[in-house]
Design a protein around this motif. Structure first.
Motif, mmCIF file in Angstrom:
data_model
loop_
_atom_site.group_PDB
_atom_site.id
_atom_site.type_symbol
_atom_site.label_atom_id
_atom_site.label_comp_id
_atom_site.label_asym_id
_atom_site.label_seq_id
_atom_site.Cartn_x
_atom_site.Cartn_y
_atom_site.Cartn_z
ATOM 1 N N UNK A 33 -41.855 -48.803 -23.678
ATOM 2 C CA UNK A 33 -41.517 -48.259 -22.367
ATOM 3 C C UNK A 33 -41.883 -49.278 -21.302
ATOM 4 N N UNK A 34 -40.890 -49.658 -20.519
ATOM 5 C CA UNK A 34 -41.144 -50.546 -19.392
ATOM 6 C C UNK A 34 -41.083 -49.705 -18.122
ATOM 7 N N UNK A 35 -42.136 -49.763 -17.355
ATOM 8 C CA UNK A 35 -42.215 -48.949 -16.140
ATOM 9 C C UNK A 35 -41.582 -49.702 -14.985
ATOM 10 N N UNK A 36 -40.500 -49.143 -14.465
ATOM 11 C CA UNK A 36 -39.804 -49.774 -13.356
ATOM 12 C C UNK A 36 -38.641 -50.601 -13.829
ATOM 13 N N UNK A 37 -37.442 -50.169 -13.499
ATOM 14 C CA UNK A 37 -36.262 -50.945 -13.879
ATOM 15 C C UNK A 37 -36.054 -52.133 -12.932
ATOM 16 N N UNK A 38 -36.619 -52.024 -11.728
ATOM 17 C CA UNK A 38 -36.528 -53.100 -10.741
ATOM 18 C C UNK A 38 -37.894 -53.287 -10.090
ATOM 19 N N UNK A 39 -38.279 -54.539 -9.946
ATOM 20 C CA UNK A 39 -39.499 -54.885 -9.228
ATOM 21 C C UNK A 39 -39.160 -55.996 -8.253
ATOM 22 N N UNK A 40 -39.624 -55.836 -7.025
ATOM 23 C CA UNK A 40 -39.363 -56.835 -5.992
ATOM 24 C C UNK A 40 -40.694 -57.347 -5.448
ATOM 25 N N UNK A 47 -46.458 -64.079 -4.224
ATOM 26 C CA UNK A 47 -47.210 -62.858 -4.535
ATOM 27 C C UNK A 47 -47.391 -62.696 -6.040
ATOM 28 N N UNK A 48 -48.321 -61.807 -6.380
ATOM 29 C CA UNK A 48 -48.577 -61.496 -7.784
ATOM 30 C C UNK A 48 -47.384 -60.774 -8.399
ATOM 31 N N UNK A 83 -48.987 -55.669 -20.474
ATOM 32 C CA UNK A 83 -48.413 -55.970 -19.166
ATOM 33 C C UNK A 83 -48.294 -57.478 -18.946
ATOM 34 N N UNK A 84 -47.235 -57.865 -18.268
ATOM 35 C CA UNK A 84 -46.954 -59.278 -17.981
ATOM 36 C C UNK A 84 -47.354 -59.595 -16.549
ATOM 37 N N UNK A 85 -48.055 -60.703 -16.354
ATOM 38 C CA UNK A 85 -48.473 -61.073 -15.007
ATOM 39 C C UNK A 85 -48.226 -62.552 -14.745
ATOM 40 N N UNK A 86 -48.125 -62.850 -13.459
ATOM 41 C CA UNK A 86 -48.073 -64.227 -12.987
ATOM 42 C C UNK A 86 -48.707 -64.234 -11.610
ATOM 43 N N UNK A 87 -49.678 -65.101 -11.371
ATOM 44 C CA UNK A 87 -50.434 -65.050 -10.108
ATOM 45 C C UNK A 87 -49.568 -65.261 -8.866
ATOM 46 N N UNK A 88 -48.579 -66.129 -8.961
ATOM 47 C CA UNK A 88 -47.813 -66.495 -7.782
ATOM 48 C C UNK A 88 -46.334 -66.627 -8.139
ATOM 49 N N UNK A 89 -45.525 -65.724 -7.605
ATOM 50 C CA UNK A 89 -44.100 -65.711 -7.945
ATOM 51 C C UNK A 89 -43.361 -66.871 -7.299
ATOM 52 N N UNK A 90 -42.385 -67.349 -8.047
ATOM 53 C CA UNK A 90 -41.506 -68.405 -7.546
ATOM 54 C C UNK A 90 -40.085 -67.883 -7.582
ATOM 55 N N UNK A 91 -39.258 -68.420 -6.693
ATOM 56 C CA UNK A 91 -37.858 -67.955 -6.629
ATOM 57 C C UNK A 91 -37.188 -68.050 -7.997
ATOM 58 N N UNK A 92 -37.545 -69.063 -8.756
ATOM 59 C CA UNK A 92 -36.911 -69.273 -10.062
ATOM 60 C C UNK A 92 -37.317 -68.238 -11.104
ATOM 61 N N UNK A 146 -35.817 -55.789 -14.010
ATOM 62 C CA UNK A 146 -35.232 -56.890 -13.239
ATOM 63 C C UNK A 146 -36.185 -57.261 -12.116
ATOM 64 N N UNK A 147 -36.559 -58.520 -12.074
ATOM 65 C CA UNK A 147 -37.485 -59.029 -11.060
ATOM 66 C C UNK A 147 -36.709 -59.713 -9.952
ATOM 67 N N UNK A 148 -36.924 -59.265 -8.725
ATOM 68 C CA UNK A 148 -36.363 -59.904 -7.538
ATOM 69 C C UNK A 148 -37.496 -60.606 -6.802
ATOM 70 N N UNK A 149 -37.240 -61.823 -6.336
ATOM 71 C CA UNK A 149 -38.234 -62.583 -5.595
ATOM 72 C C UNK A 149 -37.668 -62.881 -4.214
ATOM 73 N N UNK A 150 -38.375 -62.404 -3.191
ATOM 74 C CA UNK A 150 -37.922 -62.573 -1.813
ATOM 75 C C UNK A 150 -38.571 -63.793 -1.186
ATOM 76 N N UNK A 151 -37.772 -64.520 -0.423
ATOM 77 C CA UNK A 151 -38.297 -65.715 0.250
ATOM 78 C C UNK A 151 -39.211 -65.344 1.417
#
Lengths: 113, 114
Positions: free
Chosen positions: B5-12, B17-18, B75-84, B109-114
């Motif tokens: 089960x993945x919680x959240x079909x979209x994350x922005x 940001x983390x 859970x999957x994490x990354x300290x600092x999101x990049x546009x890529x 689906x991960x969205x990264x905002x500038x």
């Protein structure tokens, strides 16, 4: 370069017209599998093959056939496609050594009108 | 039976940001756990995997995940999101026997905002 190659990448066809999506891997993997990807459902397994002698159904096998005549190839056959088979299809092979890691092709987007 | 089960079909998230993508699994046997990433018009590629060694697993592109048996989470994490990093991410579980059948979550689906 290690890879899984699928063809065609894009296909539009009509109901009932038989088609085959080919899949080939160059990593000498025993296990190969087909998945379909639909929005909100993730990837669901259609068929898999443990080796050239063993092929079995996955979770959504209805309307599909496969064959495994040689280790590197694992074609997916739609004998009489229907619109509910419109989907994105992925072929994958399993890395040996027991880690469970899958290598995927780039996908084949199929539209059945 | 196994399930994911993945919680959240979209994350922005905003760039820098983390990133936190949640995955819970169910397995009656010790599992292998995976995160795969899918960039537009491409197949899935392995981001990282847990196979019973260290519970904190580091993957490519600065991602990591922690296996918590008590919470049945990965859970999957990354300290600092990049546009890529904008892509779709799939959590997956497989057993260590029975042909290594892999069960996938529905994807986030991960969205990264500038």
């Amino acid at each position: 370069e290690a890879q899984v190659t699928q063809n065609p990448r894009y296909l539009i066809t009509v109901t009932g017209k038989k088609l085959t999506v080919t899949c080939s891997q160059n990593m000498n993997h025993e296990y190969m599998s087909w998945y379909r990807q639909d929005p909100g459902l993730g990837l669901r397994q259609i068929y898999y093959s443990m080796n050239v002698e063993v092929t079995d159904k996955g979770d959504v096998p209805e309307g599909y056939k496969v064959s495994r005549k040689e280790k590197r190839n694992f074609p997916l056959i739609l004998e009489s496609p229907s619109p509910n088979q419109t989907s994105l299809y992925f072929c994958a092979s399993l890395r040996g050594g027991g880690t469970g890691e899958l290598f995927f092709g780039e996908g084949s987007r199929l539209t059945v009108l | 039976a196994q399930s994911v089960t993945q919680l959240g079909s979209h994350v922005s998230v905003s760039e820098g940001a983390l990133v936190l993508l949640r995955c819970n699994y169910s397995s009656s046997v010790p599992p292998y756990l995976f995160w795969y990433v899918q960039y537009p018009n491409q197949g899935l590629q392995l981001l990282l995997k847990y196979t019973s060694a260290a519970t904190l697993v580091k993957g490519i592109n600065g991602f990591e995940a922690e296996f918590k048996k008590s919470e049945t989470s990965f859970h999957l994490t990354k300290p600092s999101a990049h546009m890529s990093d904008a892509a779709e991410y799939f959590c997956a579980v497989s057993g260590r026997t029975g042909g290594f059948k892999t069960i996938f979550g529905a994807g986030t689906r991960l969205f990264v905002k500038a």
